[in-house]
Design a protein around this motif. Structure first.
Motif, PDB file in Angstrom:
ATOM      1  N   ASP A  93       0.773  -1.474   0.008  1.00 39.80           N
ATOM      2  CA  ASP A  93       0.051  -0.321   0.356  1.00 39.80           C
ATOM      3  C   ASP A  93       1.266   1.043   0.227  1.00 39.80           C
ATOM      4  O   ASP A  93       0.591   2.217  -0.311  1.00 39.80           O
ATOM      5  CB  ASP A  93      -1.075  -0.405   1.430  1.00 39.80           C
ATOM      6  N   THR A  99      -3.066   6.211  -4.771  1.00 37.62           N
ATOM      7  CA  THR A  99      -4.089   5.649  -5.322  1.00 37.62           C
ATOM      8  C   THR A  99      -4.855   4.553  -4.039  1.00 37.62           C
ATOM      9  O   THR A  99      -6.492   4.479  -3.909  1.00 37.62           O
ATOM     10  CB  THR A  99      -3.265   4.077  -6.298  1.00 37.62           C
ATOM     11  N   THR A 100      -4.420   4.437  -2.895  1.00 38.11           N
ATOM     12  CA  THR A 100      -4.333   2.915  -2.357  1.00 38.11           C
ATOM     13  C   THR A 100      -5.522   3.975  -1.150  1.00 38.11           C
ATOM     14  O   THR A 100      -6.351   2.910  -0.611  1.00 38.11           O
ATOM     15  CB  THR A 100      -3.195   2.293  -1.368  1.00 38.11           C
ATOM     16  N   TYR A 101      -5.293   4.806  -0.969  1.00 38.52           N
ATOM     17  CA  TYR A 101      -5.647   6.079   0.481  1.00 38.52           C
ATOM     18  C   TYR A 101      -6.767   6.947  -0.007  1.00 38.52           C
ATOM     19  O   TYR A 101      -7.899   6.775  -0.268  1.00 38.52           O
ATOM     20  CB  TYR A 101      -4.657   5.600   1.256  1.00 38.52           C
ATOM     21  N   SER A 104     -10.220   5.645  -2.971  1.00 38.42           N
ATOM     22  CA  SER A 104     -10.107   5.088  -2.442  1.00 38.42           C
ATOM     23  C   SER A 104     -11.514   5.336  -2.007  1.00 38.42           C
ATOM     24  O   SER A 104     -11.425   5.834  -0.719  1.00 38.42           O
ATOM     25  CB  SER A 104      -9.586   3.228  -1.833  1.00 38.42           C
ATOM     26  N   LYS A 105     -13.228   4.523  -1.906  1.00 40.66           N
ATOM     27  CA  LYS A 105     -14.101   5.464  -1.169  1.00 40.66           C
ATOM     28  C   LYS A 105     -13.331   4.647   0.075  1.00 40.66           C
ATOM     29  O   LYS A 105     -13.615   3.649   0.552  1.00 40.66           O
ATOM     30  CB  LYS A 105     -15.732   4.700  -1.417  1.00 40.66           C
ATOM     31  N   ARG A 125      -9.071   1.987   6.122  1.00 37.01           N
ATOM     32  CA  ARG A 125      -9.729   1.849   4.860  1.00 37.01           C
ATOM     33  C   ARG A 125     -10.338   1.034   5.118  1.00 37.01           C
ATOM     34  O   ARG A 125      -9.648   0.015   6.150  1.00 37.01           O
ATOM     35  CB  ARG A 125      -8.042   1.341   3.543  1.00 37.01           C
TER      36      ARG A 125
END
Length: 221
Positions: A93, A99-101, A104-105, A125
């Motif tokens: 991550d 992009t990872t955090y 992301s919803k 997350r």
């Protein structure tokens, strides 16, 4: 008292975040070595080596040197294995934080900033096990800024984020060497609800225990 503020992650924080995570995790190597020395099979190997060499050589120097060499070799091996674990995290991550955090919803990444430097991080997350739970990850505070309440403030930031998104709980994992982190989480209100040994050969040999913690979000009527 050092003034600090908590804000959302920005792209220019990338290198500082990764470097701080790697340095913080590297600090656990001495604690990991002590943990390994407490394992019964390690004590048995060292004791047998010492006794066998003492009996065969009838010299105290040789077994002492041999045990010292085993300890030094073990320290290097543990350091190498731990560095592989750190690299593994950096390739997951933390490789693409935005992009990872931020992409992301229901996920987010924050940094604590003091004196125009990143001195702390935390991320959140959705849990992969329970969609109504939020997982707290990547909590880290620079060594020279600890004891100022930054870690607790970062943790409270995640809890507020969970409340705002209607989550039922915040969950997290800690390793057996993270004694101070566990004490901090417990002081906030997290409770340990499960422990397990990492299901690998290394996990079994090192008794590599993971503790799962949970903070239940109060219901708002």
């Amino acid at each position: 008292m050092v003034a600090y503020r908590i804000r959302r992650y920005r792209d220019e924080d990338y290198e500082a975040v990764r470097e701080m995570f790697a340095m913080g995790m590297s600090e656990y190597v001495p604690t990991l070595c002590v943990h390994m020395l407490k394992q019964p099979w390690v004590i048995l190997v060292l004791a047998c080596t010492f006794c066998l060499l003492l009996t065969s050589s009838r010299s105290l120097l040789l077994p002492i040197l041999a045990v010292t060499l085993l300890l030094a070799t073990g320290r290097q091996v543990l350091g190498y294995v731990w560095s592989l674990y750190i690299e593994h995290c950096l390739r997951e991550d933390l490789l693409d934080i935005r992009t990872t955090y931020l992409g992301s919803k229901g996920a987010c990444f924050w940094v604590a900033e003091a004196e125009e430097c990143v001195v702390g991080t935390v991320a959140a997350r959705p849990s992969e096990e329970q969609p109504e739970e939020l997982t707290l990850k990547r909590m880290s505070v620079r060594k020279d800024y600890r004891g100022l309440g930054i870690a607790k403030a970062l943790c409270q930031t995640v809890i507020r984020f969970a409340q705002e998104h209607g989550c039922q709980a915040v969950v997290l994992n800690t390793l057996m060497v993270q004694h101070e982190a566990r004490m901090m989480y417990e002081s906030i209100g997290f409770c340990s609800y499960h422990q397990y040994v990492l299901p690998t050969v290394y996990g079994w040999l090192a008794n590599f225990t993971v503790s799962k913690y949970r903070y239940d979000i109060p219901c708002v009527d």
